[in-house]
Every structure is written in C-alpha cells, then in structure tokens.
Design an enzyme around this catalytic site. Structure first.
Site, short mmCIF file in Angstrom:
data_model
loop_
_atom_site.label_atom_id
_atom_site.label_comp_id
_atom_site.label_asym_id
_atom_site.label_seq_id
_atom_site.Cartn_x
_atom_site.Cartn_y
_atom_site.Cartn_z
N VAL A 43 12.90 -11.35 42.20
CA VAL A 43 12.26 -12.57 41.73
C VAL A 43 12.17 -13.61 42.83
CG1 VAL A 43 14.41 -13.61 40.94
CG2 VAL A 43 12.27 -14.22 39.81
N LYS A 44 13.02 -13.51 43.86
CA LYS A 44 13.05 -14.51 44.91
C LYS A 44 11.83 -14.45 45.83
CE LYS A 44 16.88 -16.27 43.46
NZ LYS A 44 18.09 -16.31 44.26
N ASP A 45 11.01 -13.41 45.71
CA ASP A 45 9.75 -13.41 46.44
C ASP A 45 8.89 -14.59 46.01
OD1 ASP A 45 10.67 -11.06 47.49
OD2 ASP A 45 9.11 -9.78 46.63
#
Length: 495
Positions: A43-45
């Site tokens: 999700v950190k993309d």
C-alpha cells in the site's frame, strides 16, 4: 490491466477487493483489499507517489535533489521505485531489526540504506532522517505528518472501495494505522459518503497506543518528541511504530474511528498462514493481523454483514521473520519419503550419469598460447579460469571483491570464448597442465593454487596472504570472515 502504460507509476492503485470464502463464519461477507497488487507489492506505493508528486507541484523538491525518509521498509521500497523512475537519489533510514529482505530490495532499486540501532526504535530512525536531511539539504518526505499521504488515499483508495461496494452496504472497514495516511484518507471519505460504515482500527495487543488513550508527546513541527509510553516490541512491522503519528492523531481527534481492536501476535501469524494455505492469498504479518481483526468483528456480526479488511503488503518481505520460522529450507521427513517412493534423482542414491556423446576437446595451439600468456602476465598475477554463472566461481568472486583483490576472470563459457570452442580448448589445456578437470582454477603469479575450497582454506590459514604478497598484489588484508559463508546455502554440507 490489459492496456499500455507510460511508466510503472501509472500502475499504482486500483487494487482488487477479494472475497474470503473459507475463513469467515457462515453468513458474513468478508472481503480483503489486496494492496500487494501495487507494483512494489504494498500500500505504501500510493504514499510514495503521492508525497513525491505533491512536493514536485509545490516546488519543494528540486530536480536531482536527494530524497530521504525513515521507513520500516515498505515506504522505502515504494519511494525507491518512484525515485528511480523520476531520477531522484534516495536515502532511507531504517532500524536494524526490520527484515533484511526490505533493505536488500531498496538497495537493488538504487537506494542507500542507513541503519539505526534497534534500541532507538522507530523514533530513532526518524530522528536520524531529520538529522541527515538538515545536514545535507535533502527533501524529507515526513510521511507521518505529511497531508499529501492522506490526501492521496482520499483520492484513490477510498473511491476504489466505494466503487467496489457501490451495490451493497459496507458495514465495516478494518485497517491498521502505521503512518496514519491510509486511515485518515479513507476514513474521512467513508464518513462523508458511506456514513454507516464503521471504521475499525487494529493495533498490537501488547502495544495499545490508541487503546491506552495516553497522549503522544510532540514537537512543534508535529513530529513525536519521545516514544509513546504504551509501546512494546511487536511482530507487525510497519503497523504500529513507537509513537502515534500526527495523521493518526488527527483521525482520532476528528472522531473518525468507531472501534479499536487489539490483535495478538500469534493470531496475526496464523491468519497470514491461513490466507496463504486456504485462500491462496500470499501476504505479510500486518495483513494477517488486519484479517484477524476482521474475523473478530465477524464472530459477533449479524448475518449478511459486509466487512472489508486492508491487506497492506506481500509475504515475500517477511522471509527472515517469525512468519517463516517453521518453514523448512531442506526437505522434511515427509518430502524425503516422497523422494524415496521412486528410484531416480535422489540424494541418497546417485542417478546413473547420462551417456556421453560429445567428442573429446583437445588443446589447440591457440589455447596453449592463450594460457601461457595469461599465466605470465605480471600486470594481472591473479587469474581465475571460471564459468560465468557457476556458484563456486561466484563465491570466489565475492571473496576477491570483499578483500579488494584485483584479478582476471577468464569465463570459459562466455560468448567471448565461443568461436571455434576456444573456451573448451583452454579448459583442455588447463586440464593437461594441472591434472584437474573441475572449475574454477585459480593461479597466483603463475602458480596453481586450486579451486574454490583450496582458496578458501588458504585464506583461512594465511597461506593466501603469503602468495599475494610474494606476487606483489596489494589488497585489503584487514577483513576477517569465514569464506565458506560466501557459498550459497544449498552448497553447504548437508546435515
């Protein structure tokens, strides 16, 4: 996904919501949003792309300026992708106790990784990032208080969820908090556009930062000034740092959280394994923890309730963590018995060698001349006759590289030596000279040393140091290591 994209950055987001069919109780509609479908697997993309593009729009990030951030790994991996594509150097600071897979991935993508002591926790790696940014004039992402983090989720993650459940009532949305970006961005939109959806925030049961209701000490710039008093070490890397981020605190103060759900570490591990073995969904410990929270909600929910759990990342970056502690590298007794159930290709019973049909290769005059010149070249006294992708050859290359030993590698199977099978002829000349048929073969000052194990043994005994000194080879002799540790694990003696 069946379309063309201008860059890898265009593939961030639009991750699927997948039904869980075997793990939840009957009558409950349990779904997971699989953020591993992002290009770098987490999700950190989204955060990485949102923060960098926001800084570009505002003129805070100049072309070619170094980017720096403190991360448990996933943000750093996402930033490494974004910075590689956009041309920014990247430095990340990371506590040493986070999984080694993450730091290796970031370095593979071109980032530099500065480790901080585990005893300093997440606040220590954050303070180091601030220190480096101020000292060098780098752009600090400030993921824990940067509104661009939450805004990107409000623009992408939240609308994706609303679209996926446009035809039904989403009763619960379950997540961890970490930086607070996903939480604040999605919760804010859900409360406006789907007010009947309850926001459930999970955290480790032994580190109840939110559940304690104790305040987080904070500096004027919004960053934490000390570790939260309720923090304890836990399994969920990146899920709950040792402080409450500003974005998370904003979400709490805005009344956007309906329920706080403590999760046991053992249940997080079990849920992650159950997802893999019963649903075919490969995810990390934090994803298992979030699903465990969803399952807790499901136990008392009314029939027909719909629950969505965020699965933040993939399981591949947890190989060195307790998630894989009981996963064997070698064959288990059951697998050995399976191997023995048929007669061939077994470790305990050598297979018959295939019949040789190739004509023997002889040493040509060209090969003899090549060998003679290589072994008398005083400018390159260390010569390794090798194969390009041989594990023993690569292990020797690692030793030479770490000790800064200059050497010439003659890769006999490379394209350079293919014409008229020159590589094979050189090998035949080598065999005639040394009486050894295996590769690699190492010479120092024209004198044959041996293969990989012989060089390793001479390194350990000090004999290699004498040979290099006699040949006038300058190198770093201060390094102390077990050379056999450089072999791939499958080449270590089988127990």
């Amino acid at each position: 996904m069946s379309k063309r994209y201008e860059s890898i950055l265009d593939t961030v987001g639009n991750t699927p919501c997948v039904r869980i069919n075997k793990l939840g109780p009957p009558g409950i509609n349990l779904y997971v949003k699989v953020e591993a479908f992002n290009p770098m697997g987490s999700v950190k993309d989204r955060l990485a792309l949102g923060v960098i593009e926001d800084a570009e729009r505002k003129g805070l990030l100049k072309p070619g300026q170094t980017v720096i951030e403190a991360t448990s790994g996933n943000t750093g991996i996402g930033l490494a992708m974004v910075c590689a594509q956009k041309g920014y150097p990247l430095v990340v600071t990371m506590a040493e106790n986070f999984s080694v897979e993450r730091r290796r991935m970031m370095r593979f993508l071109g980032a530099r990784v500065v480790l901080t002591p585990a005893s300093d926790k997440g606040s220590g790696m954050l303070a180091k990032a601030v220190e480096l940014a101020e000292a060098h004039g780098w752009f600090l992402c400030r993921q824990f208080e940067n509104e661009a983090n939450a805004e990107y989720h409000a623009r992408t993650t939240a609308p994706e969820i609303l679209e996926a459940f446009a035809d039904t009532q989403l009763d619960y949305w379950v997540t961890g908090f970490g930086t607070g970006g996903t939480l604040k961005g999605v919760a804010g939109v859900l409360k406006q556009r789907s007010p009947n959806t309850r926001v459930v925030v999970c955290e480790p049961d032994n580190a109840p930062l939110l559940g304690s209701h104790l305040p987080q000490s904070r500096a004027d710039n919004g960053m934490p000034s000390a570790s939260h008093p309720s923090f304890r070490p836990h399994l969920m890397q990146g899920w709950t740092p040792d402080f409450i981020s500003k974005l998370t605190e904003d979400t709490v103060n805005a009344g956007l959280i309906d329920e706080i759900c403590p999760i046991e570490g053992s249940k997080a591990l079990q849920a992650a394994m159950d997802l893999a073995r019963k649903e075919g969904i490969f995810c990390g410990i934090t994803a298992g923890a979030t699903l465990a929270g969803g399952l807790q909600i499901a136990q008392t929910a009314a029939p027909g309730t719909t629950i969505l759990c965020m699965l933040p990342d993939t399981g591949e970056r947890y190989l060195s963590t307790p998630l894989f502690a009981d996963i064997e590298t070698e064959m288990t007794p059951e697998e050995i018995e399976l191997s023995r159930s048929t007669p061939g290709y077994r470790f305990d019973k050598p297979s018959a060698p295939p019949p040789s049909v190739a004509s023997p290769v002889t040493a040509t005059p060209e090969a003899e001349q090549f060998l003679a010149e290589a072994l008398t070249d005083t400018h390159q006294p260390v010569v390794m006759f090798a194969l390009e992708w041989c594990e023993f050859c690569w292990s020797l290359r690692k030793l030479f590289s770490r000790c800064k030993i200059p050497y010439r590698s003659v890769d006999l199977d490379s394209a350079q030596y293919q014409q008229n099978n020159l590589g094979g002829s050189i090998r035949a000349a080598l065999n005639a000279r040394t009486g050894v048929v295996t590769i690699p073969q190492i010479f120092i000052g024209g004198e044959f040393v041996g293969g990989c194990s012989e060089v390793f043994d001479e390194y350990s005994s000090g004999r290699l140091k004498e040979r290099l000194k006699n040949a006038g080879v300058e190198y770093d002799d201060s390094l102390k290591l077990d050379p056999y540790s450089l072999l791939p694990s499958w080449l270590h003696p089988r127990k």
